[in-house]
Design a protein around this motif. Structure first.
Motif, mmCIF file in Angstrom:
data_model
loop_
_atom_site.group_PDB
_atom_site.id
_atom_site.type_symbol
_atom_site.label_atom_id
_atom_site.label_comp_id
_atom_site.label_asym_id
_atom_site.label_seq_id
_atom_site.Cartn_x
_atom_site.Cartn_y
_atom_site.Cartn_z
ATOM 1 N N LEU A 1 -24.242 -21.177 86.588
ATOM 2 C CA LEU A 1 -25.535 -20.509 86.458
ATOM 3 C C LEU A 1 -26.256 -20.383 87.794
ATOM 4 C CD1 LEU A 1 -26.904 -22.280 83.242
ATOM 5 C CD2 LEU A 1 -25.544 -20.182 83.404
ATOM 6 N N ALA A 2 -25.814 -21.128 88.799
ATOM 7 C CA ALA A 2 -26.486 -21.102 90.095
ATOM 8 C C ALA A 2 -26.319 -19.739 90.750
ATOM 9 C CB ALA A 2 -25.913 -22.191 90.999
ATOM 10 N N GLY A 3 -27.325 -19.378 91.535
ATOM 11 C CA GLY A 3 -27.244 -18.113 92.264
ATOM 12 C C GLY A 3 -28.357 -17.170 91.880
ATOM 13 N N GLN A 4 -28.120 -15.881 92.134
ATOM 14 C CA GLN A 4 -29.168 -14.890 91.957
ATOM 15 C C GLN A 4 -29.242 -14.380 90.527
ATOM 16 O OE1 GLN A 4 -27.812 -12.035 94.855
ATOM 17 N NE2 GLN A 4 -26.918 -10.702 93.287
ATOM 18 N N TRP A 5 -30.476 -14.134 90.101
ATOM 19 C CA TRP A 5 -30.779 -13.550 88.799
ATOM 20 C C TRP A 5 -31.922 -12.557 88.975
ATOM 21 C CZ3 TRP A 5 -27.934 -14.568 84.442
ATOM 22 C CH2 TRP A 5 -27.080 -15.667 84.501
ATOM 23 N N TYR A 6 -32.023 -11.641 88.032
ATOM 24 C CA TYR A 6 -33.073 -10.630 88.120
ATOM 25 C C TYR A 6 -33.877 -10.589 86.827
ATOM 26 C CZ TYR A 6 -30.751 -8.939 92.315
ATOM 27 O OH TYR A 6 -30.201 -8.861 93.569
ATOM 28 N N PRO B 1 -19.655 -14.094 72.809
ATOM 29 C CA PRO B 1 -18.649 -14.763 71.963
ATOM 30 C C PRO B 1 -17.481 -15.346 72.742
ATOM 31 C CG PRO B 1 -19.394 -12.737 70.913
ATOM 32 C CD PRO B 1 -20.021 -12.765 72.281
ATOM 33 N N ASP B 2 -17.153 -14.756 73.907
ATOM 34 C CA ASP B 2 -16.029 -15.282 74.678
ATOM 35 C C ASP B 2 -16.427 -16.445 75.587
ATOM 36 O OD1 ASP B 2 -17.474 -14.072 76.678
ATOM 37 O OD2 ASP B 2 -15.918 -12.644 77.263
ATOM 38 N N GLY B 3 -17.715 -16.854 75.540
ATOM 39 C CA GLY B 3 -18.182 -17.984 76.332
ATOM 40 C C GLY B 3 -18.789 -17.603 77.657
ATOM 41 N N SER B 4 -18.646 -16.371 78.082
ATOM 42 C CA SER B 4 -19.250 -15.957 79.358
ATOM 43 C C SER B 4 -20.757 -15.820 79.185
ATOM 44 C CB SER B 4 -18.648 -14.629 79.820
ATOM 45 O OG SER B 4 -18.934 -13.597 78.879
ATOM 46 N N VAL B 5 -21.467 -15.970 80.308
ATOM 47 C CA VAL B 5 -22.933 -15.943 80.264
ATOM 48 C C VAL B 5 -23.428 -14.508 80.229
ATOM 49 C CG1 VAL B 5 -25.059 -16.571 81.461
ATOM 50 C CG2 VAL B 5 -23.104 -18.130 81.477
ATOM 51 N N PRO C 1 -29.934 -6.128 88.326
ATOM 52 C CA PRO C 1 -31.181 -5.558 87.820
ATOM 53 C C PRO C 1 -30.927 -4.689 86.588
ATOM 54 C CG PRO C 1 -31.040 -5.319 90.208
ATOM 55 C CD PRO C 1 -29.687 -5.786 89.744
ATOM 56 N N TYR C 2 -31.610 -5.004 85.510
ATOM 57 C CA TYR C 2 -31.466 -4.262 84.243
ATOM 58 C C TYR C 2 -29.986 -4.059 83.889
ATOM 59 C CZ TYR C 2 -36.465 -3.331 84.059
ATOM 60 O OH TYR C 2 -37.822 -3.459 83.975
ATOM 61 N N ASP C 3 -29.279 -5.173 83.809
ATOM 62 C CA ASP C 3 -27.842 -5.155 83.499
ATOM 63 C C ASP C 3 -27.644 -4.562 82.104
ATOM 64 O OD1 ASP C 3 -25.188 -5.682 83.036
ATOM 65 O OD2 ASP C 3 -25.270 -7.730 83.830
ATOM 66 N N GLU C 4 -26.873 -3.455 82.060
ATOM 67 C CA GLU C 4 -26.679 -2.767 80.768
ATOM 68 C C GLU C 4 -25.850 -3.592 79.790
ATOM 69 O OE1 GLU C 4 -23.370 -1.473 83.527
ATOM 70 O OE2 GLU C 4 -25.562 -1.723 83.635
ATOM 71 N N ARG C 5 -25.171 -4.649 80.289
ATOM 72 C CA ARG C 5 -24.370 -5.480 79.393
ATOM 73 C C ARG C 5 -25.215 -6.533 78.684
ATOM 74 N NH1 ARG C 5 -20.194 -8.040 83.268
ATOM 75 N NH2 ARG C 5 -22.172 -8.283 84.427
ATOM 76 N N ALA C 6 -26.459 -6.712 79.109
ATOM 77 C CA ALA C 6 -27.335 -7.734 78.525
ATOM 78 C C ALA C 6 -28.380 -7.075 77.623
ATOM 79 C CB ALA C 6 -28.030 -8.525 79.636
ATOM 80 N N PRO C 7 -28.874 -7.820 76.649
ATOM 81 C CA PRO C 7 -29.873 -7.262 75.716
ATOM 82 C C PRO C 7 -31.259 -7.214 76.355
ATOM 83 C CG PRO C 7 -29.422 -9.534 75.139
ATOM 84 C CD PRO C 7 -28.490 -9.190 76.268
#
Length: 461
Positions: free
Chosen positions: A362-367, A423-427, A441-447
């Motif tokens: 989880l470490a590192g950059q997030w938006y 479901p596959d365990g990835s974040v 930024p605004y990752d289309e794979r995330a809700p």
């Protein structure tokens, strides 16, 4: 005079002595005594006096006035930590019949209970407490000056109520509870409700002539928990260490840290470089340094205790005059002298002994939207969230032991951070108090709330 002076550099010692000498001379104090603490130990003691044959040392008592309030606040936090009271409880729940029972315990601690600044006449600091035998005598016919919880308004009667609360819950006098639960465990043998030799006498210095007038030393009765105590630089130096680090026999480090958190702002007219009030502690930011502590005054005496947790330096200043040097300011200056001349040596960096790989990923950059943040693992097992640009919301978060974290400070204090996995365990993303943080930024794979434009990023359309 015992000095412990081998702990500091000669130039630092001289600068400290110079500061208190200026304070005593310009403030025209009959005597002024000070101590500095670093790394949990008293490293310097100094005094200046105009009274022949009287050289106060770290064992001479002075009256400390409202620093007493910090001791009372410690007793109340102990009740909270034991589960006997909640800071959100209205006073009426535990101490009925006061007429101001809608004020909360937290509000009284932070001076937001709406109570008057002083008890009714005659002036309580200069008259016997026997004139005010009941709480009603302390509160008067109109005890409230402001709506409860609406604004900061420093209140001495509010701390008289907290002392009465302690007595009601413990079934013993405030003085007895204080001695048993705080003074004895911390080894504060020279702190007491009545003066014990050797102690300084209290003086008023004429504003327009270099002459003095003896001040009376009254027993404050019901107002004792707001300002009764006598103490020494030696004892208050040990108390300052406790306020910085905690002591499991009295209060945990977490609870004293809570006391140092802002609970109410200062009046706008009082703000110079930024100030606020915590739970029984004054908070000030001076020259970029956050200080916690308390000032105190009673006729004949001035007192100041200040500490900088970041610098691990504290200072105590006591004087025996009704008005004169600003003891809290002098204490703050002593801290600055040491912190700037001999800055704290940081602990050596050491790698973590172990790390959970599911947390490490989880470490590192997030938006959050388009604003960049960095999540870092901290040595205590928690995490920190900081803006990449240096501007924005930041917070430290403690681990809950179940893969989630709770914010400790800043905007996210008390909020829950969790990693949401696919479901596959990835974040997929981080959820922090309903805010969605994504790797892009605004990752289309995330809700992302509201969805992401399917046409994606582009230039001007």
């Amino acid at each position: 005079m015992t000095s412990f002076q081998d702990e500091l550099l000669p130039a630092t010692r001289r600068a400290l002595l110079h500061r208190i000498a200026v304070a005593q001379a310009e403030g025209r104090a009959p005597s002024l005594v000070a101590a500095v603490v670093r790394d949990g130990r008293t490293v310097w003691h100094g005094s200046r006096t105009s009274l022949e044959g009287q050289v106060p040392d770290e064992s001479v008592q002075y009256r400390i006035g409202s620093i007493t309030k910090t001791f009372t606040a410690v007793l109340v936090l102990r009740l909270r930590d034991e589960g006997v009271v909640d800071l959100g409880d209205p006073l009426e729940k535990h101490l009925p019949g006061t007429g101001v029972g809608e004020a909360t315990i937290a509000g009284l601690l932070a001076h937001t209970g709406g109570l008057a600044a002083e008890s009714p006449a005659p002036w309580w600091e200069r008259t016997p407490g026997s004139l005010r035998p009941r709480l009603g005598d302390v509160l008067g016919e109109q005890p409230l000056r402001h709506p409860v919880g609406r604004r900061f308004h420093y209140s001495n009667p509010g701390y008289a109520l907290l002392g009465a609360l302690v007595e009601e819950v413990r079934g013993a006098s405030w003085e007895e509870v204080l001695r048993h639960e705080v003074l004895e465990p911390l080894g504060l043998q020279r702190t007491s409700c009545r003066p014990q030799a050797p102690h300084a006498g209290g003086w008023a210095v004429h504003p327009w002539a270099d002459v003095m007038l003896s001040e009376p030393a009254e027993d404050l009765g019901r107002m004792a928990s707001a300002g009764q105590l006598w103490s020494t630089t030696g004892d208050l130096a040990r108390f300052a260490v406790f306020l910085a680090r905690g002591d499991e026999r009295v209060l945990s480090a977490e609870s004293v840290a809570e006391m140092r958190m802002p609970a109410a702002p200062a009046e706008a007219a009082d703000v110079v470089d930024g100030s606020a009030y915590g739970l029984g502690l004054q908070l000030e930011r001076r020259d970029g340094r956050l200080l916690a502590g308390h000032s105190g005054s009673l006729p004949g005496f001035l007192a100041g205790l200040a500490l900088s947790v970041e610098d691990d330096v504290a200072a105590v200043v006591l004087a025996n005059c009704t008005s004169g040097p600003s003891t809290f300011t002098v204490a703050a200056d002593l801290i600055g002298v040491v912190a700037e001349a001999e800055p704290r040596i940081p602990e050596p960096w050491r790698p973590l002994p172990d790390v959970d790989r599911s947390v490490l990923e989880l470490a590192g950059q997030w938006y959050w939207g388009t604003q960049g943040f960095v999540l870092r693992l901290t040595a205590d097992g928690g995490v920190s969230l900081d803006p990449m640009s240096g501007v924005g919301r930041r917070s430290r978060l403690r681990s809950n032991g179940d893969g989630t974290w709770t914010g400790l400070d800043g905007y996210y204090a008390g909020e829950l951070l969790k990693a949401v996995r696919r479901p596959d365990g990835s974040v997929s993303h981080l959820d922090l108090g309903s805010f969605v943080f994504t790797r892009q930024p605004y990752d289309e794979r995330a809700p992302v709330p509201g969805g992401v434009d399917p046409e994606g990023w582009s230039g001007i359309r």
